[in-house]
Design an enzyme around this catalytic site. Structure first.
Site, PDB file in Angstrom:
ATOM      1  CD  GLU A   1      30.877  30.201  32.131  1.00 42.36           C
ATOM      2  OE1 GLU A   1      31.217  31.348  30.977  1.00 42.36           O
ATOM      3  OE2 GLU A   1      31.014  31.584  33.405  1.00 42.36           O
TER       4      GLU A   1
ATOM      5  CG  PHE B   1      37.355  40.912  24.544  1.00 45.70           C
ATOM      6  CD1 PHE B   1      37.298  41.586  25.581  1.00 45.70           C
ATOM      7  CD2 PHE B   1      36.817  39.309  23.696  1.00 45.70           C
ATOM      8  CE1 PHE B   1      35.989  41.261  25.354  1.00 45.70           C
ATOM      9  CE2 PHE B   1      35.904  39.540  23.814  1.00 45.70           C
ATOM     10  CZ  PHE B   1      34.841  40.687  25.113  1.00 45.70           C
ATOM     11  CD  GLN B   2      35.553  36.843  26.273  1.00 41.52           C
ATOM     12  OE1 GLN B   2      35.075  35.635  25.276  1.00 41.52           O
ATOM     13  NE2 GLN B   2      34.071  37.066  27.145  1.00 41.52           N
TER      14      GLN B   2
ATOM     15  CE  LYS C   1      37.568  32.127  16.962  1.00 36.06           C
ATOM     16  NZ  LYS C   1      36.469  33.513  17.214  1.00 36.06           N
TER      17      LYS C   1
ATOM     18  CG  MET D   1      28.562  24.935  59.409  1.00 38.30           C
ATOM     19  SD  MET D   1      28.023  23.814  61.142  1.00 38.30           S
ATOM     20  CE  MET D   1      27.584  22.223  59.786  1.00 38.30           C
TER      21      MET D   1
END
Length: 613
Positions: A65, A127-128, A177, A499
């Site tokens: 993602e 969940f999630q 949802k 760096m």
């Protein structure tokens, strides 16, 4: 879009139409002229992926993602249109936080759409589930949790409007949802309805006319003017106006890391990049100027160095569309809140009117001569590779630039290779440089290059990366292969976090703690690239560099990765140490013995008696 501009599949139905929230979401994106989006499906956003199959919108399936967010940024950088990323809830949404913050820091228009657990489950640790709106509040310009299907069209319109107006930035719409699966009556909000729904959002684009007049007066009176061009020039589509102003006053211009290409490097008035790793002339000219004309720039700490010691004799004209930037770091003498393109045009008009009315510009010839002298004495430099020695990264960048097809777009990760690219690539066109400036996000380059290629499929896109950055998002090469978005990667492999190593060498007594990445060719980057459907090329000597680049440029049906084995001991110079004054610039070792030339002349001591004493 207006009804006349919409394709036939987007015509408004004659009678009220009942559709699902998911269908409304995809239709809303079509109405916002989205042609490409980047994403990754999952449970809560799954309903939106079904109507997407029937949409003309192209969906690019990434491998992480974070890649979706950076690809959306790359798309926005080069196209000027908002990039769109769509992912599911929970960990998918949190994986978007980094690109959202990156876009927020660099003022990139981006719209993120995230799934959320059903409304009845919100707050139950389902969940999630995560508080996406709460998590992203500080890294978005606007975000919203939609609670019903009916709210989706307005939420999407607001998100695009806010992302692309005023100071651009990322917005996010979080959709449960059940809001996607429930039905609603389709209605597309009008411009007036959108405006009325955001009563506190009224970006000022015009600028204050009295302040514009004051700016024109200061410019004509200045003997040592410097135009300080920031990334806002590109966001405002103001490159042409900037050039007209610079040529009108025959002044010098510096282009920050975010503004590279906004003014052509090959123009005689261009000094290049200022700041911590800017060239000596750009840094010193800003430091010793008597007027900084800051256009779409925010006085970032990497530009100013120690703020109290920054450009001590300079008056400040500060043009920025974000009123919060005025006085945030340096108090301006002439603050102007407005769109850079419009305000620059107005300043030009005022200057021309003043000159036609008999005003005269101050003599800047002595200043131009001094700046020219600095340019001659302190060019960008490095010591070429000895025969049989490792490659110099600067040489690789120069060769890439020299052989680049016209219109090539360059993306970079963060670190030494980013600075080398900004220093040694000649940027003569706007919107050809894509990098992570404010947040400094390692792993940015590769997915951003994919987004840029999706926006400009006919352009050559080079992603210049370091071995540290590359390993963070290398799996997105699979995305480039499977989505037929062939990019070219120049991997400067010095086996270190370069760096960080340089800082440890200079400021930590060469105590190299946890910066060594490789001691036995692990991973094998050529095999790694080939396993993901790309052409892999290894380059270890100077004579191999040119032919390898020519070969890469000739391959356009697959992505190409060139691994350049570069010298780990090479540092980025010039350099202003963190927290130091720009007057304490550290030059390349071959130039350091002449550093006193760049110091300001001591001010004469006032010996006059005061108060009779």
């Amino acid at each position: 879009t207006t009804p006349e501009e919409r394709p036939s599949h987007m015509t408004e139905p004659a009678a009220p139409e009942r559709i699902t929230g998911a269908q409304a979401l995809i239709r809303a994106l079509e109405y916002e002229n989205v042609d490409v989006m980047f994403g990754y499906p999952g449970g809560c956003i799954l309903p939106a992926y079904d109507p997407l199959m029937d949409s003309p919108i192209r969906h690019v399936l990434v491998r992480h993602e974070q890649g979706a967010g950076h690809a959306a940024e790359g798309y926005a950088h080069v196209s000027g249109k908002p990039g769109v990323a769509m992912v599911t809830s929970g960990p998918a949404a949190t994986n978007l936080v980094t690109p959202l913050m990156d876009a927020y820091m660099d003022s990139i228009p981006m719209v993120a759409i995230t799934g959320q657990v059903p409304t009845a489950a919100i707050g139950s640790d389902a969940f999630q589930e995560c508080d996406t709106v709460g998590i992203t509040r500080s890294c978005t310009k606007h975000n919203e949790l939609v609670m019903s299907a009916d709210e989706i069209p307005m939420a999407i319109r607001q998100a695009f409007h806010i992302a692309t107006t005023g100071r651009p930035g990322p917005t996010l719409v979080d959709i449960p949802k059940d809001a996607l699966t429930n039905e609603m009556t389709w209605q597309w909000p009008t411009d007036e309805e959108v405006s009325d729904s955001l009563p506190g959002y009224r970006p000022n684009t015009k600028g204050h006319q009295r302040m514009i007049k004051e700016a024109a007066k200061l410019i004509l009176a200045s003997e040592r003017p410097i135009v300080y061009a920031g990334g806002g020039i590109l966001k405002a589509r103001a490159a042409e106006a900037l050039r007209e102003l610079v040529e009108l006053i025959d002044g010098h211009v510096v282009t920050t890391l975010m503004a590279r290409g906004a003014f052509p490097d090959d123009h005689p008035n261009c000094l290049g990049m200022p700041g911590m790793h800017g060239n000596a002339t750009a840094v010193t000219a800003m430091q010793q100027s008597d007027l900084l004309i800051a256009l779409g720039a925010r006085f970032d700490d990497r530009i100013t160095g120690k703020v109290d010691a920054f450009a001590p004799d300079a008056k400040i004209i500060h043009v920025d569309i974000d009123p919060a930037e005025q006085g945030k770091v340096r108090r301006p003498d002439v603050p102007i809140v407005g769109d850079a393109n419009y305000v620059i045009a107005e300043i030009i008009r005022e200057i021309k009117e003043m000159l036609q009315g008999g005003a005269r510009q101050a003599d800047i010839s002595a200043w131009k001569s001094q700046v020219s002298g600095w340019q001659e004495q302190f060019p960008m430099t490095y010591e070429p590779s000895e025969p049989g020695a490792q490659l110099k990264p600067q040489f690789c960048i120069e060769q890439l630039n020299e052989r680049a097809p016209e219109g090539t777009i360059v993306t970079s990760g963060v670190g030494q290779h980013q600075m080398y690219t900004s220093q040694y690539w000649k940027f003569n066109e706007p919107y050809t440089w894509v990098n992570s400036g404010g947040l400094g996000t390692m792993g940015f380059s590769l997915p951003a290059a994919i987004g840029a290629k999706a926006a400009m499929p006919d352009r050559t896109v080079w992603a210049i990366d370091g071995d540290g950055c590359f390993q963070m998002t290398a799996t997105e090469l699979v995305t480039a292969t499977l989505e037929k978005l062939p990019i070219k990667v120049a991997l400067l492999n010095n086996n270190f976090l370069g760096m960080v190593r340089q800082w440890q060498e200079m400021f930590y007594d060469e105590r190299y703690s946890e910066v060594f990445l490789d001691s036995s060719n692990v991973p094998d980057f050529v095999m790694m690239a080939e396993s993901m459907g790309c052409v892999g090329i290894l380059v270890e000597s100077p004579e191999e560099v040119g032919p390898a680049i020519e070969k890469a440029n000739s391959i356009n049906d697959r992505s190409v990765v060139i691994e350049f084995r570069t010298d780990a001991a090479e540092g980025v110079f010039p350099m202003v140490p963190a927290g130091a004054s720009n007057s304490d610039l550290i030059l390349h070792p071959t130039q350091q013995d002449r550093a006193e030339v760049l110091k300001p002349a001591p001010k004469p001591v006032d010996t006059k008696l005061k108060d009779g004493h």
